[in-house]
Enzyme design. Structure first.
Site, PDB file in Angstrom:
ATOM      1  N   GLY A   9       9.390   9.256  64.118  1.00 32.08           N
ATOM      2  CA  GLY A   9      10.520   9.620  64.960  1.00 32.08           C
ATOM      3  C   GLY A   9      10.548   8.851  66.258  1.00 32.08           C
ATOM      4  N   ASN A  10      11.507   9.199  67.112  1.00 30.99           N
ATOM      5  CA  ASN A  10      11.636   8.508  68.392  1.00 30.99           C
ATOM      6  C   ASN A  10      10.484   8.825  69.332  1.00 30.99           C
ATOM      7  OD1 ASN A  10      14.317   7.099  68.291  1.00 30.99           O
ATOM      8  ND2 ASN A  10      14.995   9.161  67.805  1.00 30.99           N
ATOM      9  N   GLY A  99      21.466   8.336  59.596  1.00 31.07           N
ATOM     10  CA  GLY A  99      20.049   8.170  59.906  1.00 31.07           C
ATOM     11  C   GLY A  99      19.170   8.510  58.719  1.00 31.07           C
ATOM     12  N   ASP A 101      16.214   9.716  58.571  1.00 29.57           N
ATOM     13  CA  ASP A 101      15.571  11.024  58.673  1.00 29.57           C
ATOM     14  C   ASP A 101      16.548  12.157  58.374  1.00 29.57           C
ATOM     15  OD1 ASP A 101      17.007  10.466  60.996  1.00 29.57           O
ATOM     16  OD2 ASP A 101      15.590  11.492  62.313  1.00 29.57           O
ATOM     17  N   ARG A 102      17.792  11.988  58.801  1.00 27.37           N
ATOM     18  CA  ARG A 102      18.815  12.997  58.488  1.00 27.37           C
ATOM     19  C   ARG A 102      19.063  13.063  56.984  1.00 27.37           C
ATOM     20  NH1 ARG A 102      23.948  11.463  61.762  1.00 27.37           N
ATOM     21  NH2 ARG A 102      24.758  13.320  60.706  1.00 27.37           N
TER      22      ARG A 102
END
Length: 264
Positions: A9-10, A99, A101-102
């Site tokens: 993740g970020n 995205g 991850d989404r």
């Protein structure tokens, strides 16, 4: 099959191992300190595959490759959004714009719900994202907003008067022996007001989205909550939800064709 699953993740790197269809409890560490991940890799043994999902950019992917190479682990395979996968159809006009991850979270939630119920996936991280998949497996779209921590940081950075008052009230709260740090319905100092306001804004967006989706789809979706900020937002939600820390990791396994049990 023993595989390492990584959600890059970020802010954090999250990982788990899947073996014989079972997922181990997920672990996480911020990108600012990857030593826990490296230490874990050094004693984790051999993996047949490493499969990852990354939204943090090329630099982070290079860091991940370097850490894996140093531990003698396989090079990572990356899952990406596609027009259709694992029974779910992407609702974006350009599927690659959703995205990764989404997409993994949406696929995971739909499978956890049994592949026949509508789901609403809420991820609370650097960004707050909401995605809806209907009972036929069609991704109907989603929303993106700043996560509570990003809201808070923005207020502290971009407002001249709030930051000093927030710092002073936080210091005063720490100095009070009877302070529990528990937030009530309304705040009584500036720092609390910012924290509670940001969390309440996030919770309100989720609740309104669930209400609107329920009305338009004529049925309430199963709501899944995940992300590093999920614990802080969950108590403020009026909508019933299932909190799953491993939601994206499960989706990575499904997209990679790695068998994973629905429960547990």
């Amino acid at each position: 099959m023993k595989a390492l699953l990584v959600d890059a993740g970020n802010t954090r790197i999250k990982w788990t191992v899947v073996s014989a269809g079972r997922l181990a409890p997920p672990r996480a560490t911020p990108w600012t300190d990857t030593r826990p991940f490296s230490s874990w890799l050094a004693r984790a043994g051999k993996f047949e595959r490493v499969v990852a999902c990354s939204v943090a950019g090329p630099g982070t992917e290079r860091t991940l490759r370097r850490l894996l190479r140093a531990a003698g682990a396989p090079a990572p395979e990356f899952v990406h959004s596609s027009a259709q996968a694992a029974g779910v159809r992407n609702g974006y006009r350009e599927s690659s714009r959703l995205g990764d991850d989404r997409w993994a979270g949406a696929v995971s939630a739909w499978h956890l719900a049994g592949c026949f119920r509508a789901v609403c996936v809420v991820s609370v991280g650097t960004a707050l994202t909401i995605d809806v998949v209907d009972c036929d497996g069609v991704h109907r779209g989603g929303l993106i907003a700043p996560g509570p921590t990003l809201m808070l940081q923005s207020l502290l950075r971009d407002t001249a008067g709030i930051a000093p008052r927030a710092a002073a009230s936080a210091a005063a709260r720490r100095s009070r022996a009877d302070s529990t740090g528990t937030l009530g319905l309304l705040a009584t100092d500036t720092r609390q007001a910012i924290e509670l306001g940001c969390l309440s804004a996030a919770a309100a967006l989720v609740d309104r989205t669930v209400t609107d989706v329920t009305r338009r789809m004529q049925g309430r979706p199963v709501v899944f909550l995940t992300g590093g900020g999920a614990d802080a937002v969950a108590p403020l939600l009026r909508s019933a939800c299932k909190q799953r820390d491993d939601l994206v990791l499960r989706g990575i396994a499904i997209l990679a064709g790695i068998p994973v049990r629905r429960r547990g």
